[in-house]
Each structure stands twice: as C-alpha cells, then as structure tokens.
Design a protein around this motif. Structure first.
Motif, PDB file in Angstrom:
ATOM      1  N   VAL A 167       0.859  -1.189   0.000  1.00 32.13           N
ATOM      2  CA  VAL A 167       0.000   0.000   0.000  1.00 32.13           C
ATOM      3  C   VAL A 167       0.893   1.235   0.000  1.00 32.13           C
ATOM      4  O   VAL A 167       1.806   1.356   0.824  1.00 32.13           O
ATOM      5  N   VAL A 168       0.622   2.156  -0.932  1.00 29.94           N
ATOM      6  CA  VAL A 168       1.364   3.410  -1.025  1.00 29.94           C
ATOM      7  C   VAL A 168       0.492   4.536  -0.492  1.00 29.94           C
ATOM      8  O   VAL A 168      -0.663   4.682  -0.900  1.00 29.94           O
ATOM      9  N   VAL A 169       1.043   5.336   0.421  1.00 30.33           N
ATOM     10  CA  VAL A 169       0.319   6.486   0.964  1.00 30.33           C
ATOM     11  C   VAL A 169       1.180   7.732   0.846  1.00 30.33           C
ATOM     12  O   VAL A 169       2.412   7.647   0.745  1.00 30.33           O
ATOM     13  N   GLU A 170       0.517   8.887   0.865  1.00 30.85           N
ATOM     14  CA  GLU A 170       1.205  10.182   0.848  1.00 30.85           C
ATOM     15  C   GLU A 170       0.730  10.989   2.035  1.00 30.85           C
ATOM     16  O   GLU A 170      -0.478  11.163   2.231  1.00 30.85           O
ATOM     17  N   ASP A 171       1.675  11.478   2.856  1.00 33.62           N
ATOM     18  CA  ASP A 171       1.273  12.251   4.029  1.00 33.62           C
ATOM     19  C   ASP A 171       1.053  13.710   3.641  1.00 33.62           C
ATOM     20  O   ASP A 171       1.344  14.114   2.502  1.00 33.62           O
ATOM     21  N   PRO A 172       0.507  14.538   4.558  1.00 36.18           N
ATOM     22  CA  PRO A 172       0.204  15.934   4.219  1.00 36.18           C
ATOM     23  C   PRO A 172       1.416  16.738   3.770  1.00 36.18           C
ATOM     24  O   PRO A 172       1.266  17.775   3.122  1.00 36.18           O
ATOM     25  N   ASP A 173       2.626  16.288   4.126  1.00 40.12           N
ATOM     26  CA  ASP A 173       3.841  16.997   3.715  1.00 40.12           C
ATOM     27  C   ASP A 173       4.321  16.582   2.333  1.00 40.12           C
ATOM     28  O   ASP A 173       5.348  17.076   1.852  1.00 40.12           O
ATOM     29  N   GLY A 174       3.612  15.643   1.691  1.00 39.05           N
ATOM     30  CA  GLY A 174       3.985  15.214   0.353  1.00 39.05           C
ATOM     31  C   GLY A 174       4.939  14.039   0.309  1.00 39.05           C
ATOM     32  O   GLY A 174       5.348  13.616  -0.780  1.00 39.05           O
ATOM     33  N   GLU A 175       5.326  13.507   1.459  1.00 36.18           N
ATOM     34  CA  GLU A 175       6.215  12.352   1.483  1.00 36.18           C
ATOM     35  C   GLU A 175       5.406  11.078   1.249  1.00 36.18           C
ATOM     36  O   GLU A 175       4.337  10.896   1.811  1.00 36.18           O
TER      37      GLU A 175
END
Length: 258
Positions: A167-175
C-alpha cells in the motif's frame, strides 16, 4: 545504599535546591538519577503546556476519584470554572508552596510532607492531562495520509504458498511511503529479503530497503514516479555483497491507483 525519598526527588525536580549530600547522592546513584531525570522531564513538559490556553474541565467525579486515590480531601482538587468549562491550573511552584488545608478539631491536619507530596501529584497529573489534550487535538486536526495505490503480491514458482500486499500512501507533507506485508517461509540463515520497485518493462529497478520480519514501511524517493515504477517485488538475497537483484523473487504485484 539508602536512596532519596520520592518527595525530595519531586521537589528538587520542581526547582527546590538540593543540599550538598543530595547532590552528591544524585551523582553516585544511577537509580535516583534516573528517577530524577524522569521527574524533571515531566515538570518540563507540564510547564511548557501552561500557556496553551484553557483546558477542558473533566467531570467532578474524576477529581473525586483522584482525591480518593491519594487520600486527599475532594475540596483540594483544582478549581473548575463550571460556566466556561475550563480548569484553572496554577504553576507548579505555586501549587507546592500554596496554603495548607484548613485545620479543624474533627480532621487533624495531615503532615507537611504528605500534604506537599499530594500537591506534587496533582501538579504532575495536571501537566500530563494538558499534554494529552494538546496531542489529541493535534492528531484530530492533522489530515490523515492519502492512499495512492495498492497491490496484491503473488508468489513465484520457487516460493509456493507465499503471498503479500503493498500500500502506497502520501502524508500531508507530500512524502510517500509504501508498506508491504509478506506471508512466506522464513529466509535462510545466509539470506535476507529486499523490497524493490520495478518499471512495467523491467528496464529500471530501485531498491527500497531490507524487509525484516513480515512487515515493513519504506520511503519512496522523490524522483521515483509510481506511475512508471508500478511493480512491487520482494526478493530473497544471498549475503554475497552484491547490491543487484538476485533474480530470486518471492512475490511480485502491480500497483493500481486507488
């Protein structure tokens, strides 16, 4: 070796001067030094939260239970403004040096040490409560990571019965991060497992890191486009010092946008 009592450690942590014997003991006794360090951290955290604003007032029964637990009169609980539903938390030093409980013929005044120690307990409890409020509000207000893609990882012939997910996720900082799970037989004693991203035509490959255990989370480099590096691969690698893919894939699957 005798140790400093808990009350003295707490009061020194709150700012009272240690006498020469106490200072010498803290230099020599690792147990007391560790406890003093923990108390000092609690005081530091508590004082740093005194300016965060009003705290939500807990029900009166909470203070009653705390008072009962430490053997303190319920009337000594922190003042609660019921109209604004906030707690007025005084600085820790004021709590320690504040007025004693009222005397009466029916209820003997508790010993000075006991009274001061229970006030220290309330000061630290209020500090911890403030920290929990701040952490809770921050967790609620911070946006959750966005799921970008996921993949089911299927076994290669050399590893029958293996399976996995990614599973690929992106956090609010764009990482971006990818979390993989693997269900397979344990790696050999002279081998380890590595996680890779591969382009659809296998013309390029990027190592994300070593998978220890059955689950791991890895950062995806900024210059890796997951629309191109769509294959997630977990391989078994020999301890031969060669950084390239061994060719022994355990599972592999293609990322699909969510």
């Amino acid at each position: 070796m005798s140790h400093l009592d808990a009350e003295r450690l707490a009061l020194i942590a709150l700012g009272e001067d240690a006498d020469p014997d106490e200072s010498a003991h803290l230099q020599e006794c690792s147990l007391c030094a560790t406890e003093f360090t923990e108390l000092s951290r609690a005081v530091l955290v508590g004082r740093s939260t005194l300016t965060v604003g009003d705290l939500e007032a807990p029900p009166a029964r909470v203070w009653e239970r705390i008072a009962a637990e430490v053997g303190m009169a319920a009337a000594s609980a922190p003042d609660v403004d019921t109209d604004s539903a906030t707690i007025d938390v005084a600085p820790a030093a004021d709590i320690v040096d504040g007025p004693a409980a009222s005397d009466s013929d029916e209820t003997p005044e508790p010993k000075r040490g006991t009274r001061r120690w229970t006030k220290v307990v309330f000061a630290l409890a209020a500090s911890v409560a403030a920290v929990l409020v701040v952490v809770g509000v921050t967790s609620i207000l911070r946006p959750a990571p966005t799921e970008l893609a996921a993949a089911a990882l299927d076994a290669f012939p050399g590893h029958p019965g293996a399976a996995g997910t990614a599973v690929v996720v992106e956090d609010p900082d764009g990482e971006r991060q990818i979390t993989v799970e693997l269900d397979a037989d344990a790696a050999g004693t002279d081998a380890y497992r590595e996680v890779w991203l591969i382009t659809a035509d296998a013309s390029a490959i990027v190592s994300l890191g070593v998978l220890e255990g059955s689950e791991g989370t890895f950062a995806i480099p900024d210059d890796v486009d997951i629309d191109e590096y769509v294959l997630v691969d977990i391989s078994e690698e020999p301890l031969d010092g060669d950084p390239t893919h061994s060719g022994d894939s355990i599972v592999r699957g293609e990322l699909e946008s969510v």
